[in-house]
Design a protein around this motif. Structure first.
Motif, PDB file in Angstrom:
ATOM      1  N   UNK A  56     130.020  30.543  12.123  1.00 45.11           N
ATOM      2  CA  UNK A  56     128.627  30.379  11.740  1.00 45.11           C
ATOM      3  C   UNK A  56     128.203  31.720  11.178  1.00 45.11           C
ATOM      4  N   UNK A  57     128.267  31.846   9.870  1.00 45.61           N
ATOM      5  CA  UNK A  57     127.971  33.141   9.245  1.00 45.61           C
ATOM      6  C   UNK A  57     126.502  33.534   9.432  1.00 45.61           C
ATOM      7  N   UNK A  58     125.632  32.561   9.560  1.00 42.03           N
ATOM      8  CA  UNK A  58     124.217  32.881   9.789  1.00 42.03           C
ATOM      9  C   UNK A  58     124.010  33.529  11.147  1.00 42.03           C
ATOM     10  N   UNK A  59     124.882  33.181  12.106  1.00 38.58           N
ATOM     11  CA  UNK A  59     124.800  33.772  13.438  1.00 38.58           C
ATOM     12  C   UNK A  59     125.806  34.903  13.622  1.00 38.58           C
ATOM     13  N   UNK A  60     126.552  35.210  12.554  1.00 42.34           N
ATOM     14  CA  UNK A  60     127.561  36.285  12.632  1.00 42.34           C
ATOM     15  C   UNK A  60     128.534  36.073  13.779  1.00 42.34           C
ATOM     16  N   UNK A  61     128.976  34.837  13.945  1.00 39.52           N
ATOM     17  CA  UNK A  61     129.827  34.492  15.077  1.00 39.52           C
ATOM     18  C   UNK A  61     130.969  33.572  14.637  1.00 39.52           C
ATOM     19  N   UNK A  62     132.137  33.826  15.199  1.00 42.82           N
ATOM     20  CA  UNK A  62     133.309  32.974  15.027  1.00 42.82           C
ATOM     21  C   UNK A  62     133.660  32.375  16.380  1.00 42.82           C
ATOM     22  N   UNK A  63     134.132  31.138  16.352  1.00 41.12           N
ATOM     23  CA  UNK A  63     134.431  30.432  17.598  1.00 41.12           C
ATOM     24  C   UNK A  63     135.887  29.985  17.615  1.00 41.12           C
ATOM     25  N   UNK A  64     136.393  29.823  18.828  1.00 38.72           N
ATOM     26  CA  UNK A  64     137.682  29.184  19.028  1.00 38.72           C
ATOM     27  C   UNK A  64     137.509  28.154  20.143  1.00 38.72           C
ATOM     28  N   UNK A  65     137.475  26.894  19.762  1.00 39.13           N
ATOM     29  CA  UNK A  65     137.410  25.809  20.738  1.00 39.13           C
ATOM     30  C   UNK A  65     138.822  25.495  21.180  1.00 39.13           C
ATOM     31  N   UNK A  66     139.064  25.576  22.481  1.00 37.54           N
ATOM     32  CA  UNK A  66     140.404  25.366  23.031  1.00 37.54           C
ATOM     33  C   UNK A  66     140.367  24.165  23.966  1.00 37.54           C
ATOM     34  N   UNK A  67     141.102  23.135  23.631  1.00 41.48           N
ATOM     35  CA  UNK A  67     141.163  21.914  24.426  1.00 41.48           C
ATOM     36  C   UNK A  67     142.565  21.709  24.983  1.00 41.48           C
ATOM     37  N   UNK A  68     142.665  20.868  25.984  1.00 45.30           N
ATOM     38  CA  UNK A  68     143.970  20.532  26.581  1.00 45.30           C
ATOM     39  C   UNK A  68     144.772  21.785  26.899  1.00 45.30           C
ATOM     40  N   UNK A  69     144.135  22.707  27.587  1.00 49.47           N
ATOM     41  CA  UNK A  69     144.769  24.000  27.850  1.00 49.47           C
ATOM     42  C   UNK A  69     145.987  23.866  28.745  1.00 49.47           C
ATOM     43  N   UNK A  70     146.968  24.723  28.466  1.00 49.51           N
ATOM     44  CA  UNK A  70     148.230  24.748  29.190  1.00 49.51           C
ATOM     45  C   UNK A  70     148.429  26.118  29.824  1.00 49.51           C
ATOM     46  N   UNK A  71     149.284  26.216  30.846  1.00 48.46           N
ATOM     47  CA  UNK A  71     149.569  27.548  31.416  1.00 48.46           C
ATOM     48  C   UNK A  71     150.100  28.524  30.366  1.00 48.46           C
ATOM     49  N   UNK A  72     150.815  28.019  29.371  1.00 55.78           N
ATOM     50  CA  UNK A  72     151.345  28.890  28.321  1.00 55.78           C
ATOM     51  C   UNK A  72     150.261  29.445  27.400  1.00 55.78           C
ATOM     52  N   UNK A  73     149.037  28.962  27.526  1.00 53.88           N
ATOM     53  CA  UNK A  73     147.912  29.522  26.766  1.00 53.88           C
ATOM     54  C   UNK A  73     147.312  30.749  27.458  1.00 53.88           C
ATOM     55  N   UNK A  74     147.777  31.047  28.660  1.00 55.96           N
ATOM     56  CA  UNK A  74     147.274  32.213  29.387  1.00 55.96           C
ATOM     57  C   UNK A  74     147.570  33.490  28.608  1.00 55.96           C
TER      58      UNK A  74
END
Length: 123
Positions: free
Chosen positions: A73-91
């Motif tokens: 959201x460039x108007x909010x000067x923010x980037x997001x990372x939505x992470x779903x179905x998380x796994x232990x290997x995402x640690x």
């Protein structure tokens, strides 16, 4: 130049979701290609996702494709990372990074980095 601050990390269970945020200050975020990287304990930093300046193009590591989504959201000067179905290997510690020139999956092409936010996924 731009300063980056990540937030939104935490400890979750397998299958849960988290949304990371990367807030930029200094220069406007729309001047930068943005990426997310992560570093697991004892391993090197690896590419997770990247997004073009306008947000019209994005790309993912195979390990997170169809589970993670990068947005901005460039108007909010923010980037997001939505992470779903998380796994232990995402640690890992997750970092956002900015590049004026390169739309890249290579960390050496990014000029500015945040301090990182810890994500821990338990089974």
């Amino acid at each position: 130049q731009v300063q980056l601050v990540e937030s939104g990390g935490g400890s979750v269970q397998v299958g849960d979701s988290l949304r990371l945020s990367c807030a930029a200050s200094g220069r406007t975020l729309s001047s930068y290609f943005m990426g997310w990287f992560r570093q697991a304990p004892g391993k090197g930093r690896e590419f997770v996702a990247r997004i073009a300046k306008s947000g019209d193009s994005s790309d993912y590591a195979n390990s997170v494709k169809n589970r993670f989504a990068i947005s901005r959201d460039n108007a909010k000067n923010t980037v997001y990372l939505q992470m779903n179905s998380l796994k232990p290997t995402d640690t890992a510690v997750y970092y956002c990074a900015a590049s004026e020139i390169f739309f890249s999956s290579q960390e050496q092409n990014y000029d500015y980095w945040g301090q990182g936010t810890q994500v821990t996924v338990s089974s």
